[in-house]
Design a protein around this motif. Structure first.
Motif, short mmCIF file in Angstrom:
data_model
loop_
_atom_site.label_atom_id
_atom_site.label_comp_id
_atom_site.label_asym_id
_atom_site.label_seq_id
_atom_site.Cartn_x
_atom_site.Cartn_y
_atom_site.Cartn_z
N GLY A 181 21.49 -48.80 2.92
CA GLY A 181 20.07 -48.60 2.68
C GLY A 181 19.72 -47.13 2.87
N ASN A 182 19.06 -46.53 1.88
CA ASN A 182 18.80 -45.10 1.87
C ASN A 182 17.31 -44.79 1.74
OD1 ASN A 182 21.73 -43.68 1.13
ND2 ASN A 182 21.52 -45.74 0.30
N HIS A 183 16.86 -43.82 2.50
CA HIS A 183 15.56 -43.19 2.28
C HIS A 183 15.76 -41.71 2.54
CE1 HIS A 183 10.97 -42.88 3.25
NE2 HIS A 183 11.28 -42.40 2.05
N TRP A 184 16.12 -40.99 1.49
CA TRP A 184 16.53 -39.60 1.64
C TRP A 184 15.33 -38.69 1.91
CZ3 TRP A 184 20.86 -38.45 -2.52
CH2 TRP A 184 21.96 -39.26 -2.24
N PRO A 185 15.59 -37.50 2.45
CA PRO A 185 14.49 -36.56 2.79
C PRO A 185 13.57 -36.31 1.60
CG PRO A 185 16.54 -35.80 3.74
CD PRO A 185 16.90 -36.96 2.87
N SER A 186 12.29 -36.19 1.91
CA SER A 186 11.27 -36.09 0.86
C SER A 186 11.29 -34.73 0.18
CB SER A 186 9.89 -36.34 1.47
OG SER A 186 9.47 -35.19 2.19
N ARG A 187 10.47 -34.62 -0.85
CA ARG A 187 10.32 -33.36 -1.59
C ARG A 187 9.18 -32.52 -1.03
NH1 ARG A 187 11.49 -34.27 -7.98
NH2 ARG A 187 13.61 -35.11 -7.76
N SER A 188 8.74 -32.82 0.15
CA SER A 188 7.67 -32.06 0.79
C SER A 188 8.05 -30.59 0.87
CB SER A 188 7.41 -32.60 2.20
OG SER A 188 6.42 -31.85 2.84
N GLY A 189 7.13 -29.73 0.43
CA GLY A 189 7.41 -28.30 0.40
C GLY A 189 7.99 -27.83 -0.92
N GLY A 190 8.28 -28.80 -1.82
CA GLY A 190 8.83 -28.45 -3.13
C GLY A 190 10.20 -29.08 -3.34
N ALA A 247 22.36 -35.59 2.46
CA ALA A 247 22.30 -37.05 2.42
C ALA A 247 23.31 -37.60 1.43
CB ALA A 247 20.89 -37.51 2.06
N GLY A 248 23.44 -36.94 0.27
CA GLY A 248 24.42 -37.38 -0.72
C GLY A 248 25.84 -37.26 -0.20
N GLU A 249 26.15 -36.18 0.49
CA GLU A 249 27.48 -36.01 1.08
C GLU A 249 27.74 -37.09 2.14
OE1 GLU A 249 30.01 -33.93 0.51
OE2 GLU A 249 29.02 -32.88 -1.15
N THR A 250 26.72 -37.41 2.92
CA THR A 250 26.86 -38.43 3.96
C THR A 250 27.17 -39.79 3.34
OG1 THR A 250 25.30 -37.21 5.36
CG2 THR A 250 25.73 -39.50 5.94
N LEU A 251 26.44 -40.15 2.28
CA LEU A 251 26.70 -41.42 1.61
C LEU A 251 28.10 -41.45 1.03
CD1 LEU A 251 25.88 -44.16 0.43
CD2 LEU A 251 24.85 -42.94 -1.50
N SER A 252 28.51 -40.38 0.36
CA SER A 252 29.83 -40.33 -0.26
C SER A 252 30.94 -40.44 0.78
CB SER A 252 29.98 -39.03 -1.05
OG SER A 252 31.22 -38.99 -1.73
N TYR A 253 30.75 -39.76 1.92
CA TYR A 253 31.76 -39.79 2.98
C TYR A 253 31.94 -41.22 3.51
CZ TYR A 253 33.92 -39.22 7.55
OH TYR A 253 34.74 -39.33 8.64
N PHE A 254 30.83 -41.90 3.80
CA PHE A 254 30.95 -43.22 4.40
C PHE A 254 31.33 -44.28 3.37
CE2 PHE A 254 28.69 -41.12 7.89
CZ PHE A 254 29.52 -41.51 8.93
N HIS A 255 31.07 -44.03 2.10
CA HIS A 255 31.64 -44.89 1.06
C HIS A 255 33.16 -44.85 1.14
CE1 HIS A 255 32.67 -45.24 -3.49
NE2 HIS A 255 32.89 -46.40 -2.89
N GLN A 256 33.71 -43.65 1.18
CA GLN A 256 35.16 -43.52 1.24
C GLN A 256 35.73 -44.09 2.53
OE1 GLN A 256 36.70 -39.90 -0.30
NE2 GLN A 256 38.67 -40.06 0.74
N ARG A 257 35.06 -43.85 3.66
CA ARG A 257 35.52 -44.39 4.94
C ARG A 257 35.53 -45.91 4.91
NH1 ARG A 257 38.15 -43.83 8.29
NH2 ARG A 257 36.96 -44.15 10.21
N THR A 258 34.54 -46.50 4.25
CA THR A 258 34.49 -47.96 4.16
C THR A 258 35.71 -48.51 3.44
OG1 THR A 258 32.07 -47.97 4.22
CG2 THR A 258 33.15 -49.90 3.26
N LEU A 259 36.09 -47.86 2.36
CA LEU A 259 37.27 -48.30 1.60
C LEU A 259 38.54 -48.12 2.42
CD1 LEU A 259 36.42 -46.92 -1.96
CD2 LEU A 259 35.85 -49.14 -0.95
N GLU A 260 38.60 -47.06 3.21
CA GLU A 260 39.76 -46.84 4.06
C GLU A 260 39.86 -47.91 5.16
OE1 GLU A 260 39.69 -41.96 3.54
OE2 GLU A 260 39.04 -42.89 5.41
N GLU A 261 38.71 -48.30 5.71
CA GLU A 261 38.69 -49.25 6.82
C GLU A 261 38.86 -50.70 6.36
OE1 GLU A 261 38.43 -48.89 10.21
OE2 GLU A 261 38.79 -46.75 9.89
N HIS A 262 38.24 -51.05 5.23
CA HIS A 262 38.19 -52.45 4.81
C HIS A 262 39.02 -52.74 3.56
CE1 HIS A 262 35.05 -53.60 7.71
NE2 HIS A 262 34.58 -52.38 7.51
N GLY A 263 39.61 -51.72 2.99
CA GLY A 263 40.45 -51.92 1.82
C GLY A 263 39.81 -51.40 0.55
#
Length: 325
Positions: free
Chosen positions: A155-164, A175-191
């Motif tokens: 579940g994601n609610h990434w930082p807003s565009r406040s300030g531009g 946030a994108g890097e964080t999601l990508s990292y834990f996607h890969q970690r999930t595959l490593e841990e669970h197959g």
């Protein structure tokens, strides 16, 4: 074979009452001006308005799994689940929620049908998105389906565009890097065949750098299926060709709310697979304005004018998933 209806909704500032005993002193100081006048009646009316929409999903049966954001605490989530149950006695949702480090105190959570999914001990994770300061965590739940399969949902609610949009883009890149990292970690841990669904308000469009470069999402199913590095298939690209969005800014539609899946969900014959053609932006009668720009009708509050006939400033989105042996 089991079919699941999945939905996501940014429910727009679902806060507890003005003087809630469930609010920390720090948060009360931060939001004290905005929360003024937010009575228990307004809180409960907003919850009823939201529940009236949720109860219409899945042809009037309510979704099997619902991700939400902009909720303050477990108390308002429990009231929301109870309001849906009142309308749909066959739906009694369980909840995954925890307070996060967001400056405004808004969180990400899941409501799910415990007859279809369970949450094993130790399988809920809150991934901190940190640049200069913390924002909402990305919430990962490794659900176990009733067929015994692990299904990782983010579940994601990434930082807003406040300030531009450009000025704040770096936060969403992280946030994108964080999601990508834990996607890969999930595959490593669970197959490597573990199905993964990421859904949320990404505060960026499917073509933005945060999603394409950092989260490794693409419009091409084939590229996801053939990639050496785990990639994600963004199911919202076909919606880019329609005139409506999930959120409107200055009468301009934005497609900020999205579903994204990995290769094990993208394969047409996978045991747990998505139906890409089922993706919809839900615009029920009365939930959108009737003028030239059919934007969502917000409920308001938190410093904005309250419209007691409103719902949220975002439309919900939905899709269908099938599981078979």
């Amino acid at each position: 074979m089991d079919d699941y209806d999945v939905a996501w909704w940014n429910v727009e500032n679902l806060f507890d009452e003005e003087n809630s005993p469930r609010r920390s002193e720090r948060l009360a100081r931060v939001i004290k001006d905005d929360i003024t006048g937010w009575t228990p009646r307004l809180r409960d009316l907003k919850i009823e308005r939201l529940a009236s929409v949720i109860a219409q999903m899945k042809d009037g049966a309510g979704p099997d799994l619902l991700g939400v954001c902009e909720v303050e605490n477990l108390f308002v989530l429990e009231r929301l689940a109870a309001a849906v149950h009142h309308r749909l006695p066959g739906r009694r949702y369980a909840i995954v929620h925890a307070d996060t480090g967001d400056a405004r105190g808004i969180d990400v959570a899941f409501l799910y049908d415990p007859a279809l999914f369970e949450v094993p001990d130790g399988q809920v994770f809150f991934h901190v998105v940190m640049r200069r300061n913390a924002t909402r965590e990305i919430v990962q739940v490794n659900f176990r389906t009733r067929r015994g399969r692990t299904w990782a949902v983010f579940g994601n609610h990434w930082p807003s565009r406040s300030g531009g949009a450009a000025e704040s883009a770096g936060y969403r890149h992280i946030a994108g890097e964080t999601l990508s990292y834990f996607h890969q970690r999930t595959l490593e841990e669970h197959g490597p065949d573990t199905p993964v669904l990421a859904m949320g308000d990404f505060n960026d469009e499917p073509f933005d750098t945060s999603l394409v470069v950092h989260a490794l999402s693409t419009r091409q199913r084939r590229r996801v299926l053939e990639a050496d590095t785990p990639r994600l298939w963004n199911l919202m690209w076909p919606q880019m060709g329609v005139p409506d969005g999930t959120f409107y800014f200055n009468n301009e539609p934005n497609l900020l709310d999205q579903f994204i899946v990995n290769a094990p969900m993208a394969r047409p014959r996978s045991p747990l697979r998505v139906h890409p053609e089922s993706v919809r932006i839900l615009r029920f009668p009365g939930t959108f304005s009737t003028g030239a720009y059919p934007a969502p009708v917000p409920f308001g509050g938190m410093g904005k004018k309250v419209n007691e006939s409103g719902f949220s400033d975002h439309f919900p989105i939905t899709l269908k998933v099938t599981e078979s042996d």
